[in-house]
Design an enzyme around this catalytic site. Structure first.
Site, PDB file in Angstrom:
ATOM      1  N   ASP A  33       0.842  -1.197   0.000  1.00 59.76           N
ATOM      2  CA  ASP A  33       0.000   0.000   0.000  1.00 59.76           C
ATOM      3  C   ASP A  33       0.879   1.249   0.000  1.00 59.76           C
ATOM      4  O   ASP A  33       1.874   1.329   0.715  1.00 59.76           O
ATOM      5  CB  ASP A  33      -0.933   0.000   1.211  1.00 59.76           C
ATOM      6  CG  ASP A  33      -2.100   0.954   1.042  1.00 59.76           C
ATOM      7  OD1 ASP A  33      -3.236   0.481   0.886  1.00 59.76           O
ATOM      8  OD2 ASP A  33      -1.862   2.179   1.049  1.00 59.76           O
ATOM      9  N   GLN A  96     -14.230   2.702   1.363  1.00 58.12           N
ATOM     10  CA  GLN A  96     -13.670   2.244   0.089  1.00 58.12           C
ATOM     11  C   GLN A  96     -13.418   3.449  -0.813  1.00 58.12           C
ATOM     12  O   GLN A  96     -14.315   4.282  -1.021  1.00 58.12           O
ATOM     13  CB  GLN A  96     -14.615   1.252  -0.603  1.00 58.12           C
ATOM     14  CG  GLN A  96     -13.995   0.669  -1.872  1.00 58.12           C
ATOM     15  CD  GLN A  96     -14.842  -0.435  -2.513  1.00 58.12           C
ATOM     16  OE1 GLN A  96     -15.953  -0.727  -2.062  1.00 58.12           O
ATOM     17  NE2 GLN A  96     -14.322  -1.035  -3.565  1.00 58.12           N
ATOM     18  N   HIS A 102     -10.392  -5.381  -3.336  1.00 58.51           N
ATOM     19  CA  HIS A 102      -9.048  -5.683  -2.837  1.00 58.51           C
ATOM     20  C   HIS A 102      -9.128  -6.049  -1.369  1.00 58.51           C
ATOM     21  O   HIS A 102      -9.979  -5.545  -0.630  1.00 58.51           O
ATOM     22  CB  HIS A 102      -8.092  -4.502  -3.047  1.00 58.51           C
ATOM     23  CG  HIS A 102      -8.633  -3.199  -2.551  1.00 58.51           C
ATOM     24  ND1 HIS A 102      -9.590  -2.482  -3.234  1.00 58.51           N
ATOM     25  CD2 HIS A 102      -8.361  -2.488  -1.427  1.00 58.51           C
ATOM     26  CE1 HIS A 102      -9.880  -1.390  -2.565  1.00 58.51           C
ATOM     27  NE2 HIS A 102      -9.164  -1.369  -1.444  1.00 58.51           N
ATOM     28  N   HIS A 104      -7.091  -5.873   2.149  1.00 54.69           N
ATOM     29  CA  HIS A 104      -5.962  -5.293   2.874  1.00 54.69           C
ATOM     30  C   HIS A 104      -5.388  -6.387   3.785  1.00 54.69           C
ATOM     31  O   HIS A 104      -6.122  -6.994   4.565  1.00 54.69           O
ATOM     32  CB  HIS A 104      -6.415  -4.138   3.766  1.00 54.69           C
ATOM     33  CG  HIS A 104      -6.963  -2.946   3.029  1.00 54.69           C
ATOM     34  ND1 HIS A 104      -6.242  -1.788   2.850  1.00 54.69           N
ATOM     35  CD2 HIS A 104      -8.166  -2.726   2.450  1.00 54.69           C
ATOM     36  CE1 HIS A 104      -6.980  -0.904   2.199  1.00 54.69           C
ATOM     37  NE2 HIS A 104      -8.157  -1.443   1.942  1.00 54.69           N
TER      38      HIS A 104
END
Ligand code: AMP
Length: 120
Positions: A33, A96, A102, A104
């Site tokens: 990230d 979001q 996705h 995390h």
């Protein structure tokens, strides 16, 4: 954004935008990230751009399972398999910001550190 526009993550998958790619296979990609909320913060992203988890259908069961399996594998390789969390933000009101499903993967390698709750 038009529905026909590639998502940010599709552009990363297509190498149009740089990212720190830690794993990829024929079904998904894993990147670090860009704004980590924990010492380990990876995103497991399907190549297929399902916007939100609730947009997945029964025919997506295999890819959903694969994403979970990959999350465990990258956590193990990162050395955090004894303590990590998976988070899926579904919808803008849940935080979001990228409408391409996705997972995390969040972990601290230091027991004294706590996860940041904001935006998770
Ligand atoms: P969410 O808020 O659940 O949609 O998560 C989107 C995540 O994508 C956030 O944690 C962002 O920090 C992350 N992100 C946004 N742009 C990038 C990028 N270019 N590379 C890596 N991660 C990104």
């Amino acid at each position: 954004m038009s529905d026909n526009m590639p998502t940010l993550f599709t552009r990363i998958i297509n190498r149009e935008i740089p990212a720190d790619i830690v794993y990829e296979d024929d079904q998904c990609i894993v990147i670090n990230d860009i704004a980590p909320q924990a010492p380990v913060h990876m995103l497991v992203i399907p190549r297929q751009p399902i916007p939100r988890l609730v947009d997945a259908t029964l025919s997506d069961q295999a890819i959903l399972g694969h994403l979970m399996w990959v999350a465990g594998e990258v956590a193990r390789v990162a050395g955090v398999d004894e303590a990590f969390r998976l988070v899926v933000n579904n919808g803008a009101n849940a935080g979001q910001t990228v409408f391409h499903l996705h997972l995390h993967v969040l972990a601290s390698k230091d027991d004294r550190q706590q996860f940041t709750e904001a935006q998770l």
